[in-house]
Design a protein around this motif. Sequence first.
Motif, PDB file in Angstrom:
ATOM      1  N   ILE A  24      -9.308  -7.480  -2.339  1.00 56.22           N
ATOM      2  CA  ILE A  24     -10.239  -7.525  -3.102  1.00 56.22           C
ATOM      3  C   ILE A  24     -11.405  -7.809  -2.670  1.00 56.22           C
ATOM      4  N   GLU A  25     -11.212  -8.134  -1.312  1.00 57.47           N
ATOM      5  CA  GLU A  25     -12.447  -8.593  -0.687  1.00 57.47           C
ATOM      6  C   GLU A  25     -11.923  -7.505   0.764  1.00 57.47           C
ATOM      7  N   ARG A  26     -11.011  -7.108   0.754  1.00 54.95           N
ATOM      8  CA  ARG A  26     -10.390  -6.615   2.069  1.00 54.95           C
ATOM      9  C   ARG A  26     -11.379  -4.487   1.709  1.00 54.95           C
ATOM     10  N   PHE A  27     -10.978  -4.288   0.678  1.00 52.88           N
ATOM     11  CA  PHE A  27     -11.501  -2.890   0.579  1.00 52.88           C
ATOM     12  C   PHE A  27     -12.551  -3.103   0.477  1.00 52.88           C
TER      13      PHE A  27
ATOM     14  N   ASN B   5      -3.634   5.230  15.001  1.00 57.36           N
ATOM     15  CA  ASN B   5      -4.603   4.181  14.894  1.00 57.36           C
ATOM     16  C   ASN B   5      -3.889   2.688  14.724  1.00 57.36           C
ATOM     17  N   PHE B   6      -2.968   2.962  13.882  1.00 60.93           N
ATOM     18  CA  PHE B   6      -2.160   2.149  12.856  1.00 60.93           C
ATOM     19  C   PHE B   6      -1.255   0.679  13.964  1.00 60.93           C
ATOM     20  N   HIS B   7      -0.693   1.780  14.698  1.00 61.51           N
ATOM     21  CA  HIS B   7      -0.100   1.169  16.087  1.00 61.51           C
ATOM     22  C   HIS B   7      -1.270   0.786  17.128  1.00 61.51           C
ATOM     23  N   ARG B   8      -2.260   1.457  16.823  1.00 58.98           N
ATOM     24  CA  ARG B   8      -2.877   1.025  18.483  1.00 58.98           C
ATOM     25  C   ARG B   8      -3.653  -0.435  17.750  1.00 58.98           C
ATOM     26  N   ALA B   9      -4.034  -0.753  16.206  1.00 55.32           N
ATOM     27  CA  ALA B   9      -4.672  -1.749  15.748  1.00 55.32           C
ATOM     28  C   ALA B   9      -3.608  -3.108  15.269  1.00 55.32           C
TER      29      ALA B   9
ATOM     30  N   ASP C  16     -10.173  -7.310   9.579  1.00 50.21           N
ATOM     31  CA  ASP C  16      -9.854  -8.726  10.371  1.00 50.21           C
ATOM     32  C   ASP C  16      -7.942  -9.407  10.137  1.00 50.21           C
ATOM     33  N   PHE C  17      -8.071  -9.091   8.624  1.00 53.60           N
ATOM     34  CA  PHE C  17      -6.699  -9.187   8.334  1.00 53.60           C
ATOM     35  C   PHE C  17      -5.862  -8.474   8.693  1.00 53.60           C
ATOM     36  N   THR C  18      -4.912  -9.406   9.676  1.00 50.62           N
ATOM     37  CA  THR C  18      -3.493  -8.966  10.491  1.00 50.62           C
ATOM     38  C   THR C  18      -2.341  -9.211   9.829  1.00 50.62           C
TER      39      THR C  18
ATOM     40  N   ASP D  85       0.254  -4.534   8.222  1.00 47.29           N
ATOM     41  CA  ASP D  85      -0.169  -5.237   6.947  1.00 47.29           C
ATOM     42  C   ASP D  85      -1.839  -5.045   7.600  1.00 47.29           C
ATOM     43  N   ARG D  86      -2.222  -3.852   8.070  1.00 48.01           N
ATOM     44  CA  ARG D  86      -3.722  -4.037   8.398  1.00 48.01           C
ATOM     45  C   ARG D  86      -4.737  -2.897   8.445  1.00 48.01           C
ATOM     46  N   ILE D  87      -5.462  -2.782   7.125  1.00 50.62           N
ATOM     47  CA  ILE D  87      -6.534  -1.571   7.073  1.00 50.62           C
ATOM     48  C   ILE D  87      -6.702  -0.849   8.791  1.00 50.62           C
ATOM     49  N   THR D  88      -7.129   0.398   8.764  1.00 47.96           N
ATOM     50  CA  THR D  88      -6.944   0.671   9.953  1.00 47.96           C
ATOM     51  C   THR D  88      -7.505   2.366  10.092  1.00 47.96           C
TER      52      THR D  88
END
Length: 477
Positions: A347-350, A24-28, A248-250, A218-221
Amino acid sequence: MMISQYQFNKKNITSGIVHIGVGNFHRAHQQYYTNLLLENEDQQNWGICGICLLPSDEKIVNNLRSQNLDYTLTVCGRDGKDEVFKIGSLTELIWGVENPKAVIEKIANKDTKIITLTITEGGYNLDKETNEFDLNNEKIQHDLKNQENPTTVFGFIAEGLRQRKSNGSGAITILSCDNLQHNGNTAKRAFTTFIENQDKDLAEWVKTNVTFPNSMVDRITPATTSEDIVRLNEKSRTEDKAPVYCEDFTQWVIEDNFVAGRPNWEKVGVEFTDDVTAFENMKLSLLNASHTLLSYPSFLKGYRKVDEAMTDKSIVKFIRDFMEIDITPYVPAPKNTDLNVYKQTLIERFANHSVSDQVSRLCFDGISKFPVYIMPNLAKMVNGNKDLTRVAFLIASYRHYLKYKVDDNGHSFEVAEPWITEEDKQLISNINSIKFLELSALKSIDLKSNEKFTNLYSKFTEEIKNQGAGKVLETII
């Protein structure tokens, strides 16, 4: 909801990149950037051939093949607004279990200029204590002796490079996209050690024909559950069998060290630099370490979603104190980066409700994560005689999670630790909590001889057992 459709013709795309580990991370992340880049006609030799090596990859391979290797990526905004992209940059997909010869031939192909990797922190086969490549691993021993019949990523790449050398296909770059300090240096150590012990001539060729850039990704997936598939498809009005969603952060920062050319990823937001050290130190020390810090206490308190845990004031205070007091002194800000803004953004991303990441995903494979995210800065804290309260509580929570497998509410759970050793299992089961500090993930520091640490840790292990992690956490914030 409108879907952003790619406009390039896949038939015109050449696979210049081979990627191992189509998760998933690679694809995102990498596929997302490359999908944007392929809209440029002069960049269409940089399609991605995905390679899956595990038997467990069969489902994702079949699902992607059934839909022309396309899939949807839902980008979840912190403002509650989502965007959906149709991703078409995956131009080929090879399953090594089904066709190992095709994997080797693709690596050896003259059009292939870059091999990228997302094989997880544990996938580099490094000893947790010495950080050296483990040549005694049974699968590694098999591949060292069976060049033409590999089973590991090291064996496949070595044989692909050997054929590349023989065919005169030219130089190539191996780019790690895993969360490791100096991940390019780590990949170089792992692959060159394997190759030196298998084929001295190939090892000489690698010295001048293969580069290993460092990078920071870096991208939470989150993992995509069956319920997520239904939810995402309802929202996008598609019937995607393999959708992915992410925040949305990357960010992607790469050392510009490509021996055979590279895509112009900078056109789509990737940052190239001479030295990624400050970026990766910031990300691993603040984001990844904070993820590990919140994971076990949150799970023991009964939270299963990260955004739900972030509504708990004690968890948020715990993370903020860790970032500010324990970690910030060891994190020099990269250029053009405001660390205070970065920490607030974390903090906002989490807390992003649209992403709603799984706490279990953060708990997964702690054995591989602690040596990378926690131990390097803990060593500095010990040497500097700093306050060890929060990290001692984390390690006590980790032991309780592994040993008792029951949360504060009495709910039992399964533990997922794919790289755990038999010796580790014995240390976890030992009635003496101090023995746990000899765990492979923690052995880079002699914690059991540090009285300041062991006093805190022993106190927390008893209190968590008797009172629950939640009540103990309240006493330290």
